[in-house]
Design a protein around this motif. Sequence first.
Motif: not given
Length: 208
Positions: A179-184
Amino acid sequence: MSRIRTFLAPMALALALAGCVSQPARPPAVPVDRAQAEAADRERAQLTQWSLSGRIAVSNGSQGGSGRIDWQQAGERYTVSLSAPVTRQSWRLSGDAEGARLEGVEGGPRQSDNVEAMLHETTGWEIPVRAMADWVRGVGAAPAEFGEARVLYGEGGRPARLEQAGWIIDYTQWQETGQPLLPARLVATRGQAKVRLIVDQWSLAPAP
């Protein structure tokens, strides 16, 4: 010609790793839980110590190039390393709010209190380093310096597009980091200037 521009140029075809260079279409707006989305934004904004490794591609109209990138951030302090496997050349950018130092360029290291101007003068590339430190996490940069950010949310309440300081940042893929989601995957565009980033790995602890 600077050493950076020399080693990036042979890798221009690698821009294909992020798709064509045309301006991405505006992502469709979808209904989101605004409070939940903004809470996730705040969580990403609070990540002040992190590192990422991946691939970067830059272009200014007809010229482009790419390489491997390793970025370490601790508060306002950053170290960004770029390498080109084909030519075995590399450069290193380090700095903080007071200024920056660029190593690995023809003529020896450069220093400046304006990192973006130094990069443009030395390499020909327009790379908004200080703002990118926030944009890579999917959040707007400091409004006092870069103006207000406008965010368009997409699936799952994640930012699909962020507009700030004349730049458009499109987020096309996200990565589970706990957590949290991050850009790929993201692409930042302003006029003919374009920066594409594919993150292979995030670390939310400072790199050693």
